[in-house]
Enzyme design. Structure first.
Site, short mmCIF file in Angstrom:
data_model
loop_
_atom_site.label_atom_id
_atom_site.label_comp_id
_atom_site.label_asym_id
_atom_site.label_seq_id
_atom_site.Cartn_x
_atom_site.Cartn_y
_atom_site.Cartn_z
N ARG A 74 -10.48 -11.41 1.75
CA ARG A 74 -11.30 -12.50 1.19
C ARG A 74 -10.59 -13.83 1.29
O ARG A 74 -11.23 -14.89 1.37
CB ARG A 74 -11.67 -12.15 -0.27
CG ARG A 74 -10.50 -11.97 -1.19
CD ARG A 74 -10.85 -11.21 -2.46
NE ARG A 74 -10.88 -9.77 -2.26
CZ ARG A 74 -11.18 -8.88 -3.21
NH1 ARG A 74 -11.47 -9.28 -4.45
NH2 ARG A 74 -11.19 -7.60 -2.95
N LYS A 113 0.85 -1.20 0.00
CA LYS A 113 0.00 0.00 0.00
C LYS A 113 0.88 1.25 0.00
O LYS A 113 2.01 1.21 0.50
CB LYS A 113 -0.87 0.02 1.27
CG LYS A 113 -2.03 -0.96 1.26
CD LYS A 113 -2.86 -0.81 2.52
CE LYS A 113 -4.02 -1.80 2.54
NZ LYS A 113 -5.01 -1.56 1.49
N1 BES Z 1 -8.33 -3.60 4.19
C1 BES Z 1 -8.41 -3.23 2.84
C2 BES Z 1 -9.67 -2.45 2.52
C3 BES Z 1 -9.67 -0.99 2.92
C4 BES Z 1 -8.91 -0.09 2.23
C5 BES Z 1 -10.48 -0.56 3.91
C6 BES Z 1 -8.95 1.24 2.58
C7 BES Z 1 -10.54 0.77 4.26
C8 BES Z 1 -9.76 1.67 3.59
C9 BES Z 1 -8.40 -4.46 1.94
O1 BES Z 1 -7.64 -5.50 2.39
C10 BES Z 1 -7.84 -4.03 0.63
O2 BES Z 1 -6.71 -3.68 0.60
N2 BES Z 1 -8.66 -4.08 -0.42
C11 BES Z 1 -8.23 -3.68 -1.70
C12 BES Z 1 -8.72 -4.69 -2.69
C13 BES Z 1 -8.16 -4.51 -4.06
C14 BES Z 1 -6.69 -4.83 -4.07
C15 BES Z 1 -8.90 -5.40 -5.02
C16 BES Z 1 -8.82 -2.31 -1.98
O3 BES Z 1 -9.96 -2.05 -1.58
O4 BES Z 1 -8.14 -1.48 -2.55
MN MN Z 2 -5.61 -5.34 1.79
#
Ligand code: BES
Ligand code: MN
Ligand code: ZN
Length: 490
Positions: free
Chosen positions: A346, A272
């Site tokens: 997931r 990230k």
């Molecule tokens: N924990 C995150 C989701 C999230 C991101 C919650 C920002 C709150 C704020 C999750 O694990 C994630 O990173 N999801 C990705 C999925 C994507 C890579 C398909 C996302 O939402 O960007």
């Molecule tokens: Mn994630």
């Protein structure tokens, strides 16, 4: 904080503070009118300095003819008080009360007629709003706020009936569960590790006589939880799969609650960006909500059976990390091509959901900070609701409304499944940019075909950012209300 229900009149109540409502039109509520009469018009005079807008407050001292030391006037806005206005007024009252040197307060706002809600609803929301406003998280500050609120007791001036007493018990336990969820969420990721969550579950098991199982990495290997293990692979923190069971209704099929417990989400190799990455400590908010809801239901000895399932691990980069392109075999036997290691929620949930199936649940509900896309869709107001069963979706929707912990239904049509196509495995773990929260839910749907299942995406509602950064404890109030209503409690 203690709440009690007692018959009281506003002018004779011996309390540190008496709280009464005033409408925007400067009309009195019945309790305010009685006070004004006892104080020979002192309230009416003071109204010049109060707008009466929802949440406005005015504090008066030592009124003649009034036994209480203080009177807090709270604006209620328009007459015909809405649910939102009632809750706003309660929060404003609680915020004002916490600044006072009053040990106890009588909250005369609780007897208002709110639409067609029964008084028990008022009681529940009064307790939850006040406890929410008084919650503090200062255990990691060396200089604790010097003045902890003096307030120790809140009296709800109503005539004690069994139905209200039940509502009070439910609300107290729900507030305890919500506070637990908030604290677990707020704790930093170097303290709140998967092991810490397992210890916390152990404490709950001891205190409330619950059954507890904790699966370790070797157990997961034996079972074949390839997806969960792939997420945990680069972390020095041992992964845990926590199963906590409360039985309040012998013989009934349980409600299974499955909570995402990523104690920190770096994204893994699909790292990230740095900005706000600290907020990924809240990525275990689903897990926290499950522990909070189980605590609440056990604490009130609710006549329900509930199983909390919490897959907990940390998503880190490193030499042992899962790579984009890796293919893993899940507990269900289906294979997954991991195209983005940041879509890890997931992966841990699919194995946990398959595991939950062993307990033959009546319904299973997972709770997860799953996608940034749900924040784009619904903001910070509603939790995303997905379900493969209409009746279950309706029950959750109604419980959310009742708990004022709102959800919005999202689609889960088969049409979305093709976005998860993989050339190398049964499916990919991402479905591209369009409908990101729907494809995430659609992924989970492949593991819950044999169950009545709902998924709550709480990425927008589990915590607040900015100045008020911190966990909200949502959706504990919803989960508790759902479990009770599902078991037939009104
Ligand atoms: N924990 C995150 C989701 C999230 C991101 C919650 C920002 C709150 C704020 C999750 O694990 C994630 O990173 N999801 C990705 C999925 C994507 C890579 C398909 C996302 O939402 O960007
Ligand atoms: Mn994630
Ligand atoms: Zn995550």
């Amino acid at each position: 904080m203690k709440f009690s229900i007692k018959t009281l009149s506003p002018e004779t109540a011996q309390a540190g503070c008496v709280v009464v409502g005033i409408y925007q039109t400067k009309e009195f509520t019945p309790a305010a009118r009685r006070l004004d009469q006892a104080a020979k018009g002192a309230l009416k005079k003071a109204l010049r300095d109060l707008s009466g807008k929802t949440g406005s407050t005015l504090l008066l001292h030592a009124l003649p003819g009034v036994a209480a030391e203080r009177v807090l006037l709270v604006g209620l806005g328009e007459k015909d008080t809405s649910e939102a206005a009632y809750r706003d007024a309660l929060r404003a009252a609680a915020n004002a009360l916490k600044e006072l040197d009053a040990k106890d307060a009588a909250l005369f706002l609780v007897d208002m007629k709110i639409g067609s809600r029964p008084l028990g609803w008022n009681v529940r929301h009064a307790v939850l709003c006040v406890r929410d406003a008084l919650y503090r998280f200062d255990q990691l500050k060396t200089q604790k706020k010097t003045s902890a609120p003096a307030l120790q007791e809140v009296i709800l001036p109503l005539s004690p009936k069994a139905e209200l007493k039940n509502a009070l018990d439910e609300a107290n336990a729900t507030a305890d569960g919500t506070a637990l969820a908030r604290t677990l969420g707020n704790l930093p990721p170097n303290i709140c590790t998967p092991t810490y969550l397992a210890e916390e579950a152990k404490k709950l098991a001891r205190e409330f006589k619950l059954e507890l199982e904790v699966l370790e990495r070797k157990d997961m290997e034996k079972l074949g939880m390839g997806a969960l293990l792939a997420v945990a692979s680069a972390s020095h923190q041992a992964p845990k799969l926590i199963v906590l069971r409360y039985e309040g209704r012998k013989g009934a099929k349980p409600v299974a609650l499955v909570g995402k417990g990523i104690t920190f989400d770096t994204g893994g190799i699909s790292l990230k960006p740095a900005g706000e990455m600290d907020e990924m400590k809240f990525d275990m908010s689903g897990a926290a909500a499950v522990l909070g809801a189980v605590r609440a239901l056990a604490g009130m000895r609710a006549p329900v059976n509930v199983i909390g399932v919490v897959p907990a691990c940390e998503n880190m980069p490193g030499g042992q990390a899962t790579r984009p392109g890796d293919v893993v075999t899940t507990l269900s036997g289906q294979t997954v091509e991991i195209l983005n290691t940041d879509a890890e929620g997931r992966l841990i949930l699919c194995d946990a959901l398959s595991y939950a199936e062993r307990y033959k649940p009546d319904v299973v509900v997972d709770i997860a900070t799953l996608t940034g896309a749900i924040v784009i869709a619904l903001g910070h107001v509603a939790t995303g609701l997905f379900a493969n069963d209409e009746k279950l979706a309706g029950e959750i929707d109604a419980a959310a409304d009742d708990a004022w912990d709102r959800v919005w239904r999202m689609p889960l049509w088969e049409d979305y499944q093709e976005q998860l196509r993989s050339n190398f495995a049964d499916m990919a773990n991402i479905g591209g940019r369009p409908a990101g929260s729907v494809t995430a839910a659609s992924f989970l749907a492949r593991f819950t075909r044999k169950m009545r299942w709902a998924h709550l995406d709480i990425a927008g509602t589990a915590w607040k950012s900015g100045r008020e950064k911190g966990s909200t404890g949502r959706p504990v109030p919803l989960l508790v209300r759902f479990a009770l209503r599902h078991a037939g409690r009104k």
